[in-house]
Design a protein around this motif. Structure first.
Motif, PDB file in Angstrom:
ATOM      1  N   ASN A 165       0.767  -1.225   0.059  1.00  0.00           N
ATOM      2  CA  ASN A 165      -0.161   0.023   0.042  1.00  0.00           C
ATOM      3  C   ASN A 165       0.995   1.322  -0.095  1.00  0.00           C
ATOM      4  O   ASN A 165       0.329   2.414  -0.508  1.00  0.00           O
ATOM      5  CB  ASN A 165      -0.888   0.131   1.190  1.00  0.00           C
ATOM      6  CG  ASN A 165      -0.407   0.309   2.596  1.00  0.00           C
ATOM      7  OD1 ASN A 165       0.719   0.560   2.578  1.00  0.00           O
ATOM      8  ND2 ASN A 165      -1.052   0.005   3.545  1.00  0.00           N
ATOM      9  N   LYS A 166       2.296   1.137   0.323  1.00  0.00           N
ATOM     10  CA  LYS A 166       2.877   2.240   0.080  1.00  0.00           C
ATOM     11  C   LYS A 166       3.021   2.744  -1.214  1.00  0.00           C
ATOM     12  O   LYS A 166       3.332   4.004  -1.667  1.00  0.00           O
ATOM     13  CB  LYS A 166       4.344   1.696   0.555  1.00  0.00           C
ATOM     14  CG  LYS A 166       5.499   2.929   1.268  1.00  0.00           C
ATOM     15  CD  LYS A 166       4.934   4.011   2.020  1.00  0.00           C
ATOM     16  CE  LYS A 166       5.328   4.191   3.597  1.00  0.00           C
ATOM     17  NZ  LYS A 166       4.723   5.066   4.099  1.00  0.00           N
ATOM     18  N   TYR A 167       2.745   1.788  -2.281  1.00  0.00           N
ATOM     19  CA  TYR A 167       3.194   2.067  -3.595  1.00  0.00           C
ATOM     20  C   TYR A 167       1.929   2.122  -4.458  1.00  0.00           C
ATOM     21  O   TYR A 167       1.722   2.755  -5.410  1.00  0.00           O
ATOM     22  CB  TYR A 167       4.481   1.216  -4.004  1.00  0.00           C
ATOM     23  CG  TYR A 167       5.492   1.260  -3.234  1.00  0.00           C
ATOM     24  CD1 TYR A 167       6.078   2.797  -3.079  1.00  0.00           C
ATOM     25  CD2 TYR A 167       6.266   0.149  -3.022  1.00  0.00           C
ATOM     26  CE1 TYR A 167       7.354   2.673  -2.707  1.00  0.00           C
ATOM     27  CE2 TYR A 167       7.470   0.402  -2.288  1.00  0.00           C
ATOM     28  CZ  TYR A 167       7.992   1.598  -2.118  1.00  0.00           C
ATOM     29  OH  TYR A 167       9.201   1.651  -1.426  1.00  0.00           O
ATOM     30  N   PHE A 168       1.064   1.092  -4.252  1.00  0.00           N
ATOM     31  CA  PHE A 168      -0.247   0.883  -4.873  1.00  0.00           C
ATOM     32  C   PHE A 168      -1.462   0.958  -4.061  1.00  0.00           C
ATOM     33  O   PHE A 168      -1.336   1.109  -2.728  1.00  0.00           O
ATOM     34  CB  PHE A 168      -0.100  -0.515  -5.392  1.00  0.00           C
ATOM     35  CG  PHE A 168       1.148  -0.988  -6.353  1.00  0.00           C
ATOM     36  CD1 PHE A 168       1.195  -0.353  -7.785  1.00  0.00           C
ATOM     37  CD2 PHE A 168       2.232  -1.234  -5.911  1.00  0.00           C
ATOM     38  CE1 PHE A 168       2.413  -0.644  -8.584  1.00  0.00           C
ATOM     39  CE2 PHE A 168       3.548  -1.410  -6.814  1.00  0.00           C
ATOM     40  CZ  PHE A 168       3.373  -1.025  -7.784  1.00  0.00           C
ATOM     41  N   ASP A 169      -2.374   1.034  -5.063  1.00  0.00           N
ATOM     42  CA  ASP A 169      -3.861   1.140  -4.348  1.00  0.00           C
ATOM     43  C   ASP A 169      -4.169  -0.085  -4.046  1.00  0.00           C
ATOM     44  O   ASP A 169      -4.938  -0.585  -5.319  1.00  0.00           O
ATOM     45  CB  ASP A 169      -4.722   2.124  -5.467  1.00  0.00           C
ATOM     46  CG  ASP A 169      -6.116   2.200  -5.017  1.00  0.00           C
ATOM     47  OD1 ASP A 169      -6.607   1.204  -4.240  1.00  0.00           O
ATOM     48  OD2 ASP A 169      -6.825   3.038  -5.529  1.00  0.00           O
ATOM     49  N   LYS A 210      -3.007   0.346 -10.038  1.00  0.00           N
ATOM     50  CA  LYS A 210      -2.866   1.916  -9.823  1.00  0.00           C
ATOM     51  C   LYS A 210      -2.101   2.085  -8.645  1.00  0.00           C
ATOM     52  O   LYS A 210      -2.056   1.481  -7.735  1.00  0.00           O
ATOM     53  CB  LYS A 210      -4.326   2.607  -9.357  1.00  0.00           C
ATOM     54  CG  LYS A 210      -5.369   2.326 -10.458  1.00  0.00           C
ATOM     55  CD  LYS A 210      -6.477   3.085 -10.357  1.00  0.00           C
ATOM     56  CE  LYS A 210      -7.590   2.812 -11.511  1.00  0.00           C
ATOM     57  NZ  LYS A 210      -9.055   2.845 -10.842  1.00  0.00           N
ATOM     58  N   PHE A 211      -1.383   3.320  -8.590  1.00  0.00           N
ATOM     59  CA  PHE A 211      -0.665   3.916  -7.691  1.00  0.00           C
ATOM     60  C   PHE A 211      -1.088   4.359  -6.515  1.00  0.00           C
ATOM     61  O   PHE A 211      -2.341   4.815  -6.661  1.00  0.00           O
ATOM     62  CB  PHE A 211       0.452   4.996  -8.220  1.00  0.00           C
ATOM     63  CG  PHE A 211       1.306   4.157  -9.207  1.00  0.00           C
ATOM     64  CD1 PHE A 211       1.827   3.333  -9.165  1.00  0.00           C
ATOM     65  CD2 PHE A 211       1.140   4.901 -10.583  1.00  0.00           C
ATOM     66  CE1 PHE A 211       2.951   2.741 -10.307  1.00  0.00           C
ATOM     67  CE2 PHE A 211       2.149   4.403 -11.724  1.00  0.00           C
ATOM     68  CZ  PHE A 211       3.071   3.460 -11.700  1.00  0.00           C
ATOM     69  N   ASN A 212      -0.286   4.292  -5.391  1.00  0.00           N
ATOM     70  CA  ASN A 212      -0.871   4.956  -4.214  1.00  0.00           C
ATOM     71  C   ASN A 212      -1.175   6.423  -4.405  1.00  0.00           C
ATOM     72  O   ASN A 212      -0.439   7.220  -5.186  1.00  0.00           O
ATOM     73  CB  ASN A 212       0.185   4.917  -3.167  1.00  0.00           C
ATOM     74  CG  ASN A 212       0.342   5.789  -1.945  1.00  0.00           C
ATOM     75  OD1 ASN A 212       0.009   7.062  -1.915  1.00  0.00           O
ATOM     76  ND2 ASN A 212       0.164   5.303  -0.727  1.00  0.00           N
ATOM     77  N   LYS A 213      -2.452   6.722  -3.862  1.00  0.00           N
ATOM     78  CA  LYS A 213      -2.876   8.196  -4.069  1.00  0.00           C
ATOM     79  C   LYS A 213      -1.936   9.355  -3.804  1.00  0.00           C
ATOM     80  O   LYS A 213      -1.641  10.211  -4.518  1.00  0.00           O
ATOM     81  CB  LYS A 213      -4.270   8.222  -3.444  1.00  0.00           C
ATOM     82  CG  LYS A 213      -5.375   7.440  -3.986  1.00  0.00           C
ATOM     83  CD  LYS A 213      -6.698   7.917  -3.586  1.00  0.00           C
ATOM     84  CE  LYS A 213      -7.795   7.255  -4.454  1.00  0.00           C
ATOM     85  NZ  LYS A 213      -7.720   5.603  -4.454  1.00  0.00           N
ATOM     86  N   ASN A 214      -1.199   9.240  -2.595  1.00  0.00           N
ATOM     87  CA  ASN A 214      -0.171  10.297  -2.218  1.00  0.00           C
ATOM     88  C   ASN A 214       0.827  10.463  -3.384  1.00  0.00           C
ATOM     89  O   ASN A 214       1.295  11.675  -3.669  1.00  0.00           O
ATOM     90  CB  ASN A 214       0.454   9.945  -1.170  1.00  0.00           C
ATOM     91  CG  ASN A 214      -0.703   9.927   0.239  1.00  0.00           C
ATOM     92  OD1 ASN A 214      -1.734  10.457   0.071  1.00  0.00           O
ATOM     93  ND2 ASN A 214      -0.340   9.086   1.296  1.00  0.00           N
TER      94      ASN A 214
END
Ligand code: GFB
Length: 397
Positions: free
Chosen positions: A98-102, A225-229
């Motif tokens: 979750n650091k990198y992806f959704d 998809k990537f992490n939103k941040n």
């Protein structure tokens, strides 16, 4: 009727502590499996981030396809990111996906769980894998001139891997297996241990994609998809420095300039610094409205300065994403790589590095964003000699 079946199953297997009513499956030694069976995997340590993303897809597709055929009691455990060879700064702890992806998006495609979700369900805070298969390549993949799908269990052996950096994970049984073929063939190995609820594959890069480039491939890829941040950081940067607020930007040109090991050992495939600047200028001459260039790179600061000077001399405004210490601390090299990939993927025109999986992932992102393929499948050529064209891996919707 269901409960009595479940009870009977539990009584038959004396090691079982509980069974699941819906799936009629039983946990065999602790409460981790909550009626689900789990597949774990790891990847050959020297492999980089972007090949690992591809390995994930092979397993995620394997699970998603099995689920469609009614095998719905299996989950794939996302292997924490740990000690990647190219990641020298920042995080040293096993890092969750979750650091990198959704994760919600990953779960919308395939039944995946994070390692910490598994740990949160174990009382003992230890995890024992039932069977760990260490996959090995066959010495000669083309025996008698043909590539056949096959596997062969060689027998018990030792695991010298790191279990993603955890010292509270062990395996009851470790088996070495020669394997060649598609990921779905792994179900045959899984079937050898019908009572196991936690199976692991070491060297997850060995099984191949079942269907590379098909709709399933792209459905899985789109779910990554990537992490939103990270998306916010990249989009803020694009808005501020590259003056674009839309998905497909017309304001800048991007390059993935892979250096480090590529510059050292692939001199006949990658250009010199001056050669890189010349090729960028040549491409930009065809795009007279653009004078901003974004460079994603793993180059050293001195190489970056040299390329920047060369491009400035040609009159281009050159941008590199330089992360703040807090971004490095929070997201490490993996997060910075993703930010570079997002910024590159929104550019009007992209040039990548030949045979870099980092470049491939940007090209896929651009296919998903709907760019014309002529703006995406371009590569930096060596200063001299033959320059093979980039293969076009077009999206299938
Ligand atoms: O992802 P990756 O394996 O792709 O690249 P290749 C290795 C790492 O280099 C990435 C960093 O995870 C990043 O940490 N990196 C590369 C970058 N390019 C960039 C960039 O533009 N920006 C940022 N921020 N970081 C493989 C290697 O590399 O090539 C294998 O992983 C092997 O070990 C193979 O060397 C030949 O496919 O480019």
């Amino acid at each position: 009727i269901v409960s009595s079946l479940v009870l009977a199953a539990a009584e038959e297997d004396t090691s079982a502590q509980y069974c699941d009513k819906t799936t009629k499956s039983c946990g065999n030694n602790d409460e981790v499996s909550y009626g689900k069976k789990h597949i774990f995997y790891d990847v050959n340590p020297p492999e980089g981030f972007n090949l690992r993303r591809d390995v994930y897809m092979r397993f995620a597709i394997m699970l998603a396809e099995a689920q469609k055929q009614g095998k719905d009691n299996w989950e794939l455990v996302l292997p924490p990111w740990y000690n990647l060879y190219h990641w020298r700064s920042g995080r040293r702890q096993p890092t969750p996906w979750n650091k990198y992806f959704d994760i919600k998006s990953l779960k919308s495609y395939s039944p995946v769980v994070e390692m910490h979700e598994i740990f949160s369900k174990t009382k003992k805070k230890e995890l024992e894998i039932d069977v760990l298969y260490i996959l090995e390549n066959y010495e000669d993949p083309f025996e008698n001139g043909v590539f056949n799908e096959k596997w062969h269990v060689k027998g018990e052996c030792e695991y010298d891997g790191l279990y993603w950096g955890y010292n509270n994970v062990t395996a009851k049984e470790v088996l070495c297996v020669q394997f060649q073929g598609k990921a779905s063939q792994l179900w045959e190995l899984i079937a050898l241990h019908p009572h196991a609820t936690k199976l692991m594959f070491s060297h997850g890069e060995i099984p191949l994609h079942d269907t590379y480039g098909t709709k399933s491939y792209w459905d899985c890829r789109k779910s990554m998809k990537f992490n939103k941040n990270l998306i916010h950081i990249a989009k803020d940067y694009i808005a501020e420095y590259l003056k674009c607020k839309t998905e497909r930007c017309a304001t800048y040109f991007s390059v993935h300039w892979r250096r480090q090991d590529f510059a050292r050992s692939r001199g006949n495939q990658v250009p010199s610094i001056a050669g890189t600047a010349k090729q960028i200028r040549k491409a930009l001459k065809k795009l007279p409205d653009i004078n901003k260039v974004f460079i994603a790179t793993d180059a050293s600061m001195s190489e970056i300065n040299k390329l920047e000077n060369a491009l400035n001399d040609y009159g281009y405004e050159t941008h590199f994403f330089l992360p703040s210490p807090s971004i490095i601390e929070e997201y490490g090299d993996g997060g910075i790589a993703i930010i570079d990939q997002i910024i590159s993927s929104h550019a009007a025109y992209f040039i990548g590095t030949h045979e870099s999986t980092f470049t491939y992932r940007i090209q896929e992102e651009r296919e998903i964003l709907g760019f014309d393929s002529s703006t995406t499948f371009n590569r930096l050529c060596p200063d001299t000699g033959h320059c093979e064209k980039s293969t076009k891996w077009l999206i299938v919707n």
